[in-house]
Design a protein around this motif. Structure first.
Motif, PDB file in Angstrom:
ATOM      1  N   ALA A 251       0.842  11.499   4.927  1.00 16.65           N
ATOM      2  CA  ALA A 251      -0.015   9.842   3.467  1.00 16.65           C
ATOM      3  C   ALA A 251      -0.338  10.778   2.823  1.00 16.65           C
ATOM      4  O   ALA A 251       0.168  10.343   1.248  1.00 16.65           O
ATOM      5  CB  ALA A 251      -1.309   9.218   4.876  1.00 16.65           C
ATOM      6  N   ALA A 252      -1.021  12.672   2.657  1.00 17.88           N
ATOM      7  CA  ALA A 252      -1.416  12.842   1.722  1.00 17.88           C
ATOM      8  C   ALA A 252       0.078  13.356   0.609  1.00 17.88           C
ATOM      9  O   ALA A 252       0.145  13.120  -0.282  1.00 17.88           O
ATOM     10  CB  ALA A 252      -2.245  14.439   2.164  1.00 17.88           C
ATOM     11  N   TRP A 287       3.265   1.276  -1.166  1.00 20.76           N
ATOM     12  CA  TRP A 287       3.025   2.358  -0.578  1.00 20.76           C
ATOM     13  C   TRP A 287       3.709   2.063   1.252  1.00 20.76           C
ATOM     14  O   TRP A 287       4.352   0.410   1.644  1.00 20.76           O
ATOM     15  CB  TRP A 287       1.354   2.613  -0.660  1.00 20.76           C
ATOM     16  CG  TRP A 287       1.249   2.955  -1.650  1.00 20.76           C
ATOM     17  CD1 TRP A 287       0.377   2.809  -2.072  1.00 20.76           C
ATOM     18  CD2 TRP A 287       1.381   4.410  -2.303  1.00 20.76           C
ATOM     19  NE1 TRP A 287      -0.221   2.638  -3.421  1.00 20.76           N
ATOM     20  CE2 TRP A 287       0.575   4.441  -3.297  1.00 20.76           C
ATOM     21  CE3 TRP A 287       2.385   5.185  -2.047  1.00 20.76           C
ATOM     22  CZ2 TRP A 287       0.482   5.543  -4.151  1.00 20.76           C
ATOM     23  CZ3 TRP A 287       2.502   6.528  -2.833  1.00 20.76           C
ATOM     24  CH2 TRP A 287       1.822   6.138  -4.391  1.00 20.76           C
ATOM     25  N   ASN A 288       3.238   3.059   1.811  1.00 16.88           N
ATOM     26  CA  ASN A 288       3.368   2.598   3.158  1.00 16.88           C
ATOM     27  C   ASN A 288       1.708   2.136   4.013  1.00 16.88           C
ATOM     28  O   ASN A 288       0.736   2.655   3.523  1.00 16.88           O
ATOM     29  CB  ASN A 288       4.550   3.711   3.928  1.00 16.88           C
ATOM     30  CG  ASN A 288       4.959   3.475   5.458  1.00 16.88           C
ATOM     31  OD1 ASN A 288       4.260   3.302   6.284  1.00 16.88           O
ATOM     32  ND2 ASN A 288       6.432   3.884   5.262  1.00 16.88           N
ATOM     33  N   ALA A 289       2.169   1.641   5.110  1.00 13.38           N
ATOM     34  CA  ALA A 289       0.993   1.180   5.935  1.00 13.38           C
ATOM     35  C   ALA A 289       1.474   1.546   7.494  1.00 13.38           C
ATOM     36  O   ALA A 289       2.479   1.268   7.946  1.00 13.38           O
ATOM     37  CB  ALA A 289       0.452  -0.284   5.914  1.00 13.38           C
ATOM     38  N   HIS A 290       0.953   2.908   8.296  1.00 12.33           N
ATOM     39  CA  HIS A 290       1.166   3.380   8.656  1.00 12.33           C
ATOM     40  C   HIS A 290      -0.371   3.555   9.908  1.00 12.33           C
ATOM     41  O   HIS A 290      -0.883   2.818   9.421  1.00 12.33           O
ATOM     42  CB  HIS A 290       1.537   5.389   8.930  1.00 12.33           C
ATOM     43  CG  HIS A 290       2.754   5.647   9.322  1.00 12.33           C
ATOM     44  ND1 HIS A 290       2.939   4.784  10.880  1.00 12.33           N
ATOM     45  CD2 HIS A 290       4.176   6.316   8.882  1.00 12.33           C
ATOM     46  CE1 HIS A 290       3.851   6.206  11.154  1.00 12.33           C
ATOM     47  NE2 HIS A 290       4.567   6.276   9.979  1.00 12.33           N
ATOM     48  N   GLU A 296      -5.221   5.763   6.389  1.00  9.01           N
ATOM     49  CA  GLU A 296      -4.231   4.293   5.427  1.00  9.01           C
ATOM     50  C   GLU A 296      -5.217   4.016   4.696  1.00  9.01           C
ATOM     51  O   GLU A 296      -4.386   4.160   3.275  1.00  9.01           O
ATOM     52  CB  GLU A 296      -3.515   3.557   6.535  1.00  9.01           C
ATOM     53  CG  GLU A 296      -2.436   4.211   6.416  1.00  9.01           C
ATOM     54  CD  GLU A 296      -1.311   5.224   6.282  1.00  9.01           C
ATOM     55  OE1 GLU A 296      -0.604   4.909   5.177  1.00  9.01           O
ATOM     56  OE2 GLU A 296      -1.171   5.801   6.267  1.00  9.01           O
ATOM     57  N   ILE A 297      -6.608   3.481   4.216  1.00  8.88           N
ATOM     58  CA  ILE A 297      -7.228   3.180   4.127  1.00  8.88           C
ATOM     59  C   ILE A 297      -7.813   4.136   2.455  1.00  8.88           C
ATOM     60  O   ILE A 297      -7.815   4.073   1.370  1.00  8.88           O
ATOM     61  CB  ILE A 297      -8.521   2.428   4.342  1.00  8.88           C
ATOM     62  CG1 ILE A 297      -8.195   0.933   5.982  1.00  8.88           C
ATOM     63  CG2 ILE A 297      -9.518   1.821   3.637  1.00  8.88           C
ATOM     64  CD1 ILE A 297      -8.951   0.969   6.353  1.00  8.88           C
ATOM     65  N   ILE A 356      -4.619  -4.062   3.487  1.00  9.98           N
ATOM     66  CA  ILE A 356      -5.735  -5.083   2.859  1.00  9.98           C
ATOM     67  C   ILE A 356      -7.295  -4.447   2.264  1.00  9.98           C
ATOM     68  O   ILE A 356      -7.146  -4.397   2.003  1.00  9.98           O
ATOM     69  CB  ILE A 356      -5.982  -6.347   3.748  1.00  9.98           C
ATOM     70  CG1 ILE A 356      -4.498  -7.070   4.430  1.00  9.98           C
ATOM     71  CG2 ILE A 356      -7.323  -7.836   3.128  1.00  9.98           C
ATOM     72  CD1 ILE A 356      -4.556  -8.158   5.387  1.00  9.98           C
ATOM     73  N   LEU A 357      -7.832  -3.650   3.881  1.00  6.98           N
ATOM     74  CA  LEU A 357      -8.780  -3.193   3.647  1.00  6.98           C
ATOM     75  C   LEU A 357      -8.974  -2.216   2.588  1.00  6.98           C
ATOM     76  O   LEU A 357      -9.481  -1.650   1.471  1.00  6.98           O
ATOM     77  CB  LEU A 357      -9.339  -2.414   4.271  1.00  6.98           C
ATOM     78  CG  LEU A 357      -9.427  -3.470   5.721  1.00  6.98           C
ATOM     79  CD1 LEU A 357     -10.331  -2.415   6.915  1.00  6.98           C
ATOM     80  CD2 LEU A 357     -10.852  -4.585   5.567  1.00  6.98           C
ATOM     81  N   GLY A 358      -7.429  -1.838   1.750  1.00  9.81           N
ATOM     82  CA  GLY A 358      -7.523  -1.133   1.039  1.00  9.81           C
ATOM     83  C   GLY A 358      -7.012  -0.993  -0.580  1.00  9.81           C
ATOM     84  O   GLY A 358      -6.145  -0.820  -1.161  1.00  9.81           O
ATOM     85  N   GLY A 359      -6.750  -2.508  -0.498  1.00 16.80           N
ATOM     86  CA  GLY A 359      -6.864  -3.173  -1.756  1.00 16.80           C
ATOM     87  C   GLY A 359      -5.246  -3.848  -2.246  1.00 16.80           C
ATOM     88  O   GLY A 359      -5.716  -3.539  -3.662  1.00 16.80           O
TER      89      GLY A 359
END
Lengths: 561, 138
Positions: A251-252, A287-290, A296-297, A356-359
């Motif tokens: 992710a980073a 972005w990806n959501a893994h 991820e958030i 979704i929680l990541g906006g």
């Protein structure tokens, strides 16, 4: 954020609590010696205000309010209380008529954002009749060879009323789209949507390369320059981390490599003479959501904070909209399993909730059958309904950035930010992202991360339900989409027919005009548009580009092996 | 005779998804095999040429584009034309369960769909290479 005296009390109480836990009072040993995120960031047993304080996280400077710099909590003050994200499902297969049916089906299912995938020959600048296109027509996207195909693809879809995303780079397909819209009576200035148009993500993430790298960058800049002048409602580039993440990075790293990619593009736009605030508000990301929910958030929150600072401090943007990182998210394809495919519905729901929680501003949810084939209508419907259930039933949309202030989420956001910034700085020191692809640095980092992850799966350190644990012998009994070879014959015949019917003199002249513009290194949007309107084909237009810039030398490419 | 297994890891057609191919290549190397990687954007005919020139013991083809039922018959025919139809071929990638038998009917020795373990791939390649060097491949 916390007073020193309070922190001291918390420290003492925590130390006491830890002694009790260590002594095993009322509890057994933990399941593992050490816990980490999927990307390898150490995760502590519990987080407290101390973690937030130790990292110097300052509420007003680092977190602040939604819609306020540095936008950690979201780019809009009201987020989903104002407007929900756009359900935007990626699709394309068969031929333009077949894909047109699927587009209309998606719109009817309540997925209003159109999102078109083009097949491998089309994204590689090859006509359906090219020898390397054999067997590939309509399998990973829709084939589009000419303005006629584009007209069929969007037949009956009112382009002035919808927003359309085209997963494509360089002038030819955007030109066909704009010319087709004009035939519908919709001006470029009225069009809403996105061209992906990121040659760098296609190169390092998806191994799509047509001409040498600097020429590909130039062709992307041509599209952005044109759109900045003529398409005020359009996002002419979406800088993409999705593919490189699918390839196996963390992710980073997804953030570090992709924001470095964004920096390279902003630099190229400025070098072209564009003011940072002329294009800044029209940049977007993907972005990806893994699988790792909190990681991820934290990634989405860190992305906004880093980009806001880069645009303000490095590129001296003045308009706040230039500093706001807006993004599309797609759930992770590689996380899906061919084994026990119904489990994928659950994976996708968790990943979508993280986005979704990541906006996120828009979202594609993968379908349960995609580890085996392109999705059927039934499978796509479940994916769309997953978003609708989250939007309407879960209640997570009622408040903005509900995880802000979580000691863990704020710490992790900072961890990801620091690691991503270290990559960005290293890449900048090494001369930018294109240099780092040419040297093989990024590919090697990605392959190393992918291999390490796979070894963990092999050893059972990472559990994938139904793949390396909780196995059963039941064969999946679901119907898969098959792509008929008839599409290939149809598309090849359509090229022949078109060439026989069109005004060949007009097509030749337009291609000559394009050739001249290319030899003078002009912006190729206008001359490509002229060629498109004269029904020159995608393959013919790309032949002119290849004549000017040469073909990409695949044999000299460093793979990361 | 040299005991080291020589394997060609091949990407065919325009498919750029090389994560699987690179991971497999890496793990076969670590298992002591000599791995030759074709890189991307090869026609099936070119892959057959490389396999013959490099005199490999096994060919592993990675396809995630869905084009396997079109491209694999071309590759298998090209190998026969080179009188190299005895080189065992395995396939990995995004392969619908219903296509596995179709590939095996083309004389593909084994299919490794997404989710296959590296260990199972390495073990199968060792087995198939050993039986070929003893001339016992059916």
């Amino acid at each position: 954020m916390f007073e020193a005296k309070l922190l001291e009390e918390i420290r003492k109480a925590r130390e006491q609590w830890e002694r009790e836990v260590q002594s095993g009072q009322g509890t057994g040993p933990e399941r593992k010696d050490a816990f980490t995120t999927m990307g390898g960031i150490p995760v502590k047993r519990v987080y407290t205000p101390e973690d937030v304080a130790e990292r110097g996280i300052d509420y007003l400077g680092d977190i602040s309010f939604p819609g306020a710099y540095p936008y950690t909590r979201g780019i809009h003050p009201t987020m989903y209380r104002g407007r929900l994200w756009t359900i935007r499902q990626f699709m394309g297969f068969g031929d333009p008529r077949k894909s047109n049916e699927r587009l209309k089906y998606l719109m009817k299912s309540g997925a209003p954002g159109l999102n078109v995938a083009f097949d491998l020959p089309t994204i590689n600048g090859l006509g359906s009749d090219h020898p390397l296109a054999r067997g590939e027509i309509g399998r990973d996207g829709v084939p589009v060879n000419s303005l006629e195909d584009m007209e069929q693809l969007f037949d009956g879809i009112p382009l002035g009323e919808v927003s359309t995303s085209l997963v494509i780079a360089y002038p030819p397909i955007p030109s066909m789209f704009i010319a087709m819209a004009e035939k519908q009576g919709v001006k470029p200035s009225q069009l809403r949507g996105t061209f992906q148009n990121d040659s760098i993500c296609r190169d390092v993430g998806a191994n799509v390369r047509v001409v040498p790298r600097r020429a590909e960058l130039k062709l992307c800049v041509d599209v952005v320059e044109y759109a900045t002048r003529n398409m005020p409602l359009w996002y002419p580039i979406s800088v993409v981390g999705y593919q490189i993440r699918e390839k196996g990075c963390t992710a980073a790293q997804e953030l570090g490599f992709t924001l470095a990619d964004g920096i390279e593009f902003v630099r190229a736009f400025v070098q072209r003479g564009m003011d940072v605030d002329s294009f800044g508000p029209r940049l977007s990301f993907m972005w990806n959501a893994h699988n790792d929910f909190f990681e991820e958030i934290a990634k989405y929150r860190a992305a906004r904070r880093i980009w806001a600072r880069i645009m303000k401090e490095k590129f001296k943007a003045k308009n706040p909209r230039s500093m706001q990182l807006r993004f599309h998210t797609q759930t992770s394809g590689v996380s899906l399993s061919a084994q026990q495919p119904l489990n994928n519905v659950v994976r996708v729901a968790v990943q979508a909730l993280a986005a979704i929680l990541g906006g996120t501003q828009s979202l594609h949810t993968n379908s349960l059958d995609e580890a085996m084939a392109l999705p059927t209508e039934e499978a796509v419907k479940v994916a769309v309904r997953t978003q609708q259930v989250l939007a309407c039933e879960s209640g997570v949309t009622h408040t903005v950035d509900p995880l802000a202030g979580s000691y863990y989420v704020e710490s992790l956001t900072k961890d990801i930010e620091d690691e991503a910034m270290a990559y960005i700085e290293r890449i900048e020191e090494m001369g930018g992202v294109i240099e780092c692809i040419e040297s093989g640095y990024i590919q090697k980092e990605v392959t190393k991360a992918a291999y390490e992850y796979q070894k963990k799966v092999e050893k059972g350190e990472e559990i994938i339900v139904g793949v390396n644990d909780f196995l059963d012998d039941e064969q999946p009994n679901i119907k898969l989409l098959e792509i008929d070879e008839a599409y290939e014959r149809y598309m090849c015949r359509a090229i022949e027919d078109l060439k026989a019917r069109r005004d060949s003199k007009a097509a030749e002249e337009a291609l000559d005009g394009l050739r001249e513009a290319a030899s003078r290194d002009e912006n190729l949007m206008e001359t490509t548009m002229t060629a498109v309107k004269a029904y020159a084909t995608l393959g013919e237009i790309w032949d002119v580009y290849r004549e000017r810039y040469g073909s990409f030398d695949e044999k000299a490419h460093i793979t990361g092996l | 005779m040299d005991e080291t297994i020589r394997i060609l890891i091949a990407k065919v057609g325009l498919d750029g998804h090389d994560r699987g191919a690179l991971i497999i290549a890496q793990s076969l190397k670590e298992a002591g095999m000599e791995v030759i990687y074709t890189g991307l954007k090869n026609t099936p005919e070119v892959i057959a040429d490389i396999a013959v020139q490099e005199d490999v013991d096994v060919i592993g083809v990675s396809i995630l584009s869905g084009a396997h039922l079109v491209l694999m018959p071309i590759l298998m025919d090209a190998l026969k034309k080179h009188l190299a139809g005895d080189i065992p071929v395995v396939v990995g990638g995004v392969i619908p369960p219903g296509d596995i038998q179709k590939l095996k009917a083309m004389d593909v020795k084994e299919v490794f769909p997404a989710g296959s373990s590296l260990e199972s791939v390495v073990a199968f390649i060792r087995k198939i290479a050993a039986s070929r060097s003893k001339g016992t491949v059916e």
